[in-house]
Every structure is written in C-alpha cells, then in structure tokens.
Design a protein around this motif. Structure first.
Motif, PDB file in Angstrom:
ATOM      1  N   THR A  97      58.706  40.729  36.180  1.00 26.03           N
ATOM      2  CA  THR A  97      57.930  40.226  37.314  1.00 26.03           C
ATOM      3  C   THR A  97      56.719  41.132  37.503  1.00 26.03           C
ATOM      4  OG1 THR A  97      59.194  41.516  38.931  1.00 26.03           O
ATOM      5  CG2 THR A  97      59.976  39.293  38.452  1.00 26.03           C
ATOM      6  N   GLN A  99      53.036  41.824  40.082  1.00 28.86           N
ATOM      7  CA  GLN A  99      52.259  41.541  41.294  1.00 28.86           C
ATOM      8  C   GLN A  99      50.811  41.965  41.050  1.00 28.86           C
ATOM      9  OE1 GLN A  99      52.328  43.868  45.206  1.00 28.86           O
ATOM     10  NE2 GLN A  99      53.549  42.054  45.723  1.00 28.86           N
ATOM     11  N   SER A 101      47.112  42.554  42.808  1.00 26.09           N
ATOM     12  CA  SER A 101      46.390  42.780  44.064  1.00 26.09           C
ATOM     13  C   SER A 101      44.918  42.978  43.746  1.00 26.09           C
ATOM     14  CB  SER A 101      46.940  44.013  44.793  1.00 26.09           C
ATOM     15  OG  SER A 101      48.311  43.872  45.081  1.00 26.09           O
ATOM     16  N   VAL A 117      46.934  38.620  46.954  1.00 26.16           N
ATOM     17  CA  VAL A 117      48.125  39.126  46.264  1.00 26.16           C
ATOM     18  C   VAL A 117      48.827  37.945  45.611  1.00 26.16           C
ATOM     19  CG1 VAL A 117      50.374  40.246  46.495  1.00 26.16           C
ATOM     20  CG2 VAL A 117      48.434  41.055  47.849  1.00 26.16           C
ATOM     21  N   ASN A 119      52.090  36.854  42.934  1.00 29.00           N
ATOM     22  CA  ASN A 119      53.344  37.281  42.318  1.00 29.00           C
ATOM     23  C   ASN A 119      53.689  36.329  41.178  1.00 29.00           C
ATOM     24  OD1 ASN A 119      54.270  39.499  44.221  1.00 29.00           O
ATOM     25  ND2 ASN A 119      53.988  37.811  45.658  1.00 29.00           N
TER      26      ASN A 119
END
Length: 215
Positions: A97, A99, A101, A117, A119
C-alpha cells in the motif's frame, strides 16, 4: 527479499554412496520488500515552467505475502566451488500500500490538483522460476550452512490496483516482469535420516524490471 523453509528428499550427506545425487524440494515461506517502508520525494514536470505532473512524497507500507514452491536439487560428486544446483518453480502473493501527499495533474480533466492525499493498494500473484548454485559449509553431520547465487525470472498475474480517486495519475493494473541476480544464505538441519529442513533468506542483488500497464 524472501524467506522460505525447504523440505528435502533424499539426504545430501557428503558421501553419495548411500543416496541418489538428486532431490525433490518443497518450500513454504513469505516474501516482501527490504526497506519497503521508506518514503521518497518525486517531482516530474516539463522544462517550460508548467505545473509538475507529479510533485509530492510517496510513503509505502510493506506487507508480507505468502510464498510456495516445488523444485529439484542435484549434488555434484566432485565439487570444487559449487556442490549443488537447484531449479525451483515459485509462486507467491505480492502486495503493498502507498500514500501520496502533494500535487498532481489529473489525467481526465487536465487540471492540477493541489495539496491532496491519495491512497493506493496493489497486489498480484507472482509466479516464476529460479536457478541457483550452492556451496555448503559443514558444521556437523546433522548441521550445515549454505550460500547460493542464482538467477530468476518472475511475472505478476491477476494484478489489482485499488485507489481512492478516479483522477489517480497512473490508474491501472500493472503487470510486472523481473529478471534478477539473487543471493541466498541459509542453514540446514537433519530432521531424521535422509531428510533435511533448510531455512533460507534470499534477496535480489540486481534486478531488471519490465512494467506492463493496462492503461
């Protein structure tokens, strides 16, 4: 990096007078990315001063997936540097996974999205084959340490990408192929006569990647 437990048949004692020089290997274990939780900055943009297509920080979260395999191993009667070679067919689950930003260029609307953001989660079944040459360091008749060097080819199947925004800049299901130079270190112990259990750690020293994305 991968970790696996191997069960062998028959024995690999130094003398080959009692046993055949070949064996069947079965393996179970796990695989994942070394240093897979380290973030990195990315800035991809044109040279004309236009807004960057991607400008931000990726933060991955490594997940350990299952690994299983079956193969064969051959012992040389008069070894010099290499005392055994193995050929293994391996399958496993790769997953991670991430993320993001920062800002990116929405590929659908062509608008720059600021301070956001995103995901993502990616997974695939990874299937491949590995050829490895081993050298053994005998501790006792029931215990040994081994090192190995080999090459492998692996490919992702049934890849899935889960995202939280339709405007994600690289939306799709990447199918990754790799050719790798691998190093192995491990320990083996005789469980009973003619049967060894081996614990190995394998990592890529050099890797060539081909990424095939659906979009």
């Amino acid at each position: 990096m991968s970790q696996a437990f191997y069960a062998q048949h028959p024995s690999f004692e130094s003398t080959l007078k009692t046993y055949k020089p070949w064996a069947i290997t079965l393996s179970v274990g796990g695989n994942g990315l070394m240093f897979g939780n380290q973030p990195w900055d990315v800035n991809i943009g044109p040279l004309d001063g236009s807004p960057s297509a991607i400008n931000g920080t990726w933060t991955p979260t490594n997940k350990i997936g299952w690994l299983a395999g079956v193969g064969g191993l051959y012992v040389f009667e008069d070894p010099i540097l290499i005392d055994r070679v193995s050929l293994n067919f391996i399958g496993g689950n790769r997953q991670i996974t991430e993320q993001f930003s920062g800002s990116y260029l929405n590929t659908d609307s062509a608008f720059d999205v600021e301070d956001t953001v995103l995901n993502t989660s990616r997974s695939a079944i990874n299937i491949g084959v590995a050829l490895t040459a081993f050298h053994i360091f005998t501790i006792s008749p029931d215990l040994f340490i081994e090192s190995g060097l080999g090459v492998s080819y692996k490919r992702d199947f049934w890849g899935q990408t889960i995202i939280d925004s339709a405007g994600y800049m690289y939306q799709g299901e990447p199918q990754i192929q790799t050719i790798s130079l691998e190093a192995t270190i491990g320990v083996g112990v005789m469980m009973w006569k003619g049967r060894f259990l081996r614990l190995n750690f394998t990592t890529d020293l050099l890797q060539f990647i081909k990424n095939e994305s659906a979009n």
